[in-house]
Design a protein around this motif. Structure first.
Motif, PDB file in Angstrom:
ATOM      1  N   THR A 428       0.832  -1.204   0.000  1.00 34.07           N
ATOM      2  CA  THR A 428       0.000   0.000   0.000  1.00 34.07           C
ATOM      3  C   THR A 428       0.862   1.248   0.000  1.00 34.07           C
ATOM      4  N   ASP A 438      -5.342   6.758  -1.336  1.00 36.71           N
ATOM      5  CA  ASP A 438      -4.606   5.526  -1.041  1.00 36.71           C
ATOM      6  C   ASP A 438      -4.811   4.504  -2.139  1.00 36.71           C
ATOM      7  N   LYS A 503      -9.625   1.416  -4.327  1.00 40.93           N
ATOM      8  CA  LYS A 503      -9.544   0.050  -3.803  1.00 40.93           C
ATOM      9  C   LYS A 503      -9.913  -0.046  -2.321  1.00 40.93           C
ATOM     10  N   PHE A 504      -9.945   1.078  -1.622  1.00 38.14           N
ATOM     11  CA  PHE A 504     -10.283   1.030  -0.196  1.00 38.14           C
ATOM     12  C   PHE A 504     -11.750   1.353   0.071  1.00 38.14           C
ATOM     13  N   PHE A 507     -13.862  -0.842   2.435  1.00 42.12           N
ATOM     14  CA  PHE A 507     -12.900  -1.775   3.045  1.00 42.12           C
ATOM     15  C   PHE A 507     -12.451  -1.278   4.426  1.00 42.12           C
ATOM     16  N   GLU A 508     -13.163  -0.256   4.937  1.00 41.96           N
ATOM     17  CA  GLU A 508     -12.700   0.429   6.154  1.00 41.96           C
ATOM     18  C   GLU A 508     -12.565  -0.505   7.359  1.00 41.96           C
ATOM     19  N   CYS A 511      -8.971  -2.655   7.526  1.00 43.80           N
ATOM     20  CA  CYS A 511      -7.646  -2.029   7.453  1.00 43.80           C
ATOM     21  C   CYS A 511      -7.523  -0.949   8.522  1.00 43.80           C
ATOM     22  N   LYS A 513      -4.603   2.490   9.781  1.00 44.09           N
ATOM     23  CA  LYS A 513      -3.460   3.285   9.342  1.00 44.09           C
ATOM     24  C   LYS A 513      -2.325   3.166  10.356  1.00 44.09           C
ATOM     25  N   TYR A 519      -2.394   2.921   4.891  1.00 41.86           N
ATOM     26  CA  TYR A 519      -3.194   1.780   5.326  1.00 41.86           C
ATOM     27  C   TYR A 519      -2.346   0.512   5.395  1.00 41.86           C
ATOM     28  N   ILE A 521      -3.381  -3.890   6.095  1.00 41.99           N
ATOM     29  CA  ILE A 521      -4.538  -4.785   6.086  1.00 41.99           C
ATOM     30  C   ILE A 521      -4.617  -5.518   7.420  1.00 41.99           C
TER      31      ILE A 521
END
Ligand code: FEO
Length: 621
Positions: A428, A438, A503-504, A507-508, A511, A513, A519, A521
């Motif tokens: 990432t 991101d 892509k995120f 998907f919160e 993943c 930070k 980010y 995974i």
């Protein structure tokens, strides 16, 4: 009367505690006593993992009888022949005449050295990696020579994912009802004794402990069950990371140990003045021991703990004071490394001790000796105070700067590097502009290149948008994917381009930070690394980025993913494809993309989805 503790449905602690023994191995004071752990598994066949010391035999045999309920004991595994575990094997055999004993070749030769009964007729000899099934449970044996004796082996139960770890991960101190590390305040009540146990018992054998840690890192662990001290079933990595530091002779803490011997209190006076000057200079972690009062095993453990050590000794019979010499020889025998060391000497006739102390420690690896030797003649005078102040300044200036400490001690978890395989990773990065969008992609090449400092390399296809982001931002995160990863992760990061998709999005929950703002995974990943690019080397289709690791964490004990596992278990098999229009049909082995092509694919063909080359495209016939 029996006293057992259930660990899970059919696994029981059947050990015992001893608070009466004053010296473990006739060498180490144990003011908190010690536990001798043994474990009984009531499977289709019954199997005991280790025995106990003779002093604990009464309750041990009552425990076994109570749990067996007239079943016979079929097997005993001998992880370690040292009599604190094996002394009761003879009586066990008398009580269970059909008992089979599982060990390696060295186990049995050592049993014959200690005991006279006929062991060969009941021996089951196993090698490193051998398996033994008792029904539901499947035990795999791994040799662990010199952790603590040459015959030591550990047992991994693949059913429960338990590592029966022999002396490794043991501590001094009895189990006071609370058998599990998560039932006590381990750092408060056990860590000091865990460190003293490790450093004194196996501290010399860091390389061998490292080998065991590497084996353990390849296993999925739900618990570690040692032969002494609490069982680990939660936050296992907390103790593993201590072992990682101790076995690599890495200081646990930046701080100063002052060890002194003093006949009439004058050398002690100098040690106290130094401690005050260090405190005034901002040093907060200072430990002091009179080595004539405190047993060397305690001081040795503190020497493994702290980054800096000051030895202050009287000169005695033209040599080092005897209790100080004992400590120094003990430290040298345990192979301590990577420390900054200073000396204070005293002598009413002639002060020799400083150079003599240095001679004992000089053969050890990577020891930095400060030049300022403080030399007293009987008692501290004003000129000595000046020397002590200079020594305090030299010690303080040799401490790493705070930001270095944070980056390389607190935030980089050494165990995370054990998760690296030739596997699959989510890489990432983010835009450097105000939007800071991101992105991420799948890569298969991450490798550690140095340990000090921690550095890695990654290979990234130039066609990936993430590649361009790293070129601009010079930073990235790597998430190590596991066998628990879902195919959706591969579709999200591998089968679409970040140039036209976020892509995120959505998907919160999978993943987080890291400190660098990128980010990583959390779902289906067992570790992450933050990298700061040092260099970028062009290799045609790919760029090889070398990077300093600024942060690394273990996220889970799940097994790192390999390509083979991905192909066999995660990637859906491509649907049968029928050739159309007379064209050849190719299917990408990596992402499943279907490509129709007139004739053979050109040599420079790149899969438009995952960017893999022609060699990964399979012609359908
Ligand atoms: Fe617990 Fe090495 O004996």
């Amino acid at each position: 009367m029996h006293n057992t503790r259930k660990i899970n449905g059919d696994v029981f602690w059947v050990g015992a505690n001893d608070k009466r023994l004053s010296l473990f191995e006739s060498a180490f004071p144990i003011p908190n006593g010690i536990s001798y752990n043994a474990y009984l598994v009531l499977d289709e066949k019954t199997i005991l993992l280790d025995c106990v010391d003779k002093s604990a035999s009464d309750v041990f045999f009552e425990n076994i009888s109570f749990l067996l309920q007239n079943r016979k004991l079929d097997y005993v595994v001998i992880s370690h022949v040292e009599p604190d575990h094996c002394a009761t094997l003879g009586e066990l055999i008398l009580r269970f005449p059909e008992l089979k004993v599982i060990g390696n070749v060295k186990t049995f030769s050592m049993i014959k050295q200690f005991f006279d009964y006929d062991i060969d007729k009941r021996a089951i000899v196993v090698k490193d990696g051998d398996e033994f099934v008792t029904g539901k449970h499947r035990f795999v044996f791994y040799t662990a020579a010199m952790v603590h004796w040459p015959e030591v082996m550990v047992s991994y139960d693949a059913a429960d994912k338990y590592l029966y770890s022999a002396d490794a991960f043991g501590t001094f101190g009895t189990l006071n009802g609370n058998t599990f590390a998560d039932e006590v305040d381990f750092d408060r009540d056990f860590l000091d004794e865990g460190r003293r146990y490790y450093t004194n018992i196996v501290g010399k054998y860091g390389i061998q402990v490292q080998a065991l840690l590497q084996k353990a890192a390849s296993l999925e662990l739900s618990a570690i069950l040692p032969l002494h001290g609490p069982i680990w079933r939660k936050n296992i990595n907390n103790f593993i990371s201590k072992y990682q530091k101790w076995s690599t002779y890495t200081p646990e803490e930046e701080g100063v140990l002052i060890a002194y011997s003093s006949v009439y209190g004058n050398t002690e006076n100098a040690a106290n003045i130094l401690a005050t000057k260090l405190a005034e200079g901002g040093i907060r972690k200072i430990a002091m021991y009179d080595v004539s009062v405190t047993h060397p095993s305690f001081v040795l453990a503190q020497a493994f703990r702290f980054s800096h050590i000051v030895f202050a000794s009287t000169t005695y019979n033209s040599k080092i004071f005897i209790s100080m010499e004992t400590l120094l020889q003990d430290i040298a025998a345990h192979n301590l490394q990577n420390r900054t060391v200073a000396f204070i000497e005293n002598g009413s006739w002639a002060a020799f001790a400083g150079e003599l102390m240095k001679e004992i420690l000089s053969p050890l690896n990577n020891m930095t000796f400060l030049e300022n030797i403080v030399s007293l003649k009987s008692s501290v005078k004003q000129n000595n105070v000046t020397e002590i102040e200079e020594l305090a300044k030299a010690i303080i200036s040799s401490f790493p700067k705070p930001d270095t400490v944070i980056a390389h001690e607190a935030k980089v978890e050494p165990n995370a590097f054990f998760k690296l395989t030739y596997g699959l990773f989510v890489l990432t990065a983010a835009q450097t502009d105000a939007a800071g969008r991101d992105n991420g992609c799948i890569i298969n090449t991450v490798m550690q290149i140095t340990d000090t400092p921690k550095q890695i390399v990654i290979a990234v296809n130039k066609a990936n948008y993430t590649h361009d982001l790293i070129i601009n931002s010079k930073k990235f995160n790597i998430s190590v994917l596991t066998t628990e990863s879902s195919f959706d992760t591969f579709k999200r990061f591998g089968f679409q381009s970040g140039r036209d998709a976020d892509k995120f999005a959505g998907f919160e929950d999978s993943c987080k930070k890291s400190d660098n703002g990128l980010y990583y995974i959390t779902s289906g990943a067992n570790a992450f690394f933050s990298g700061e690019v040092i260099s970028a080397t062009d290799y045609g289709t790919h760029t090889l980025f070398a990077a300093q690791v600024s942060e690394a964490q273990v996220l889970s004990n799940a097994v790192s993913l390999t390509y083979q596992y991905y192909f066999d278990n995660i990637k859906p098999k491509p649907a049968p494809v029928k050739p159309a229009s007379g064209k050849n049909v190719y299917v990408c082995k990596i992402c499943g993309y279907i490509q129709e092509w007139d004739g053979e694919l050109p040599d420079d063909y790149i899969c438009p989805l995952c960017k893999h080359p022609k060699s990964d495209m399979e012609l359908q016939v």
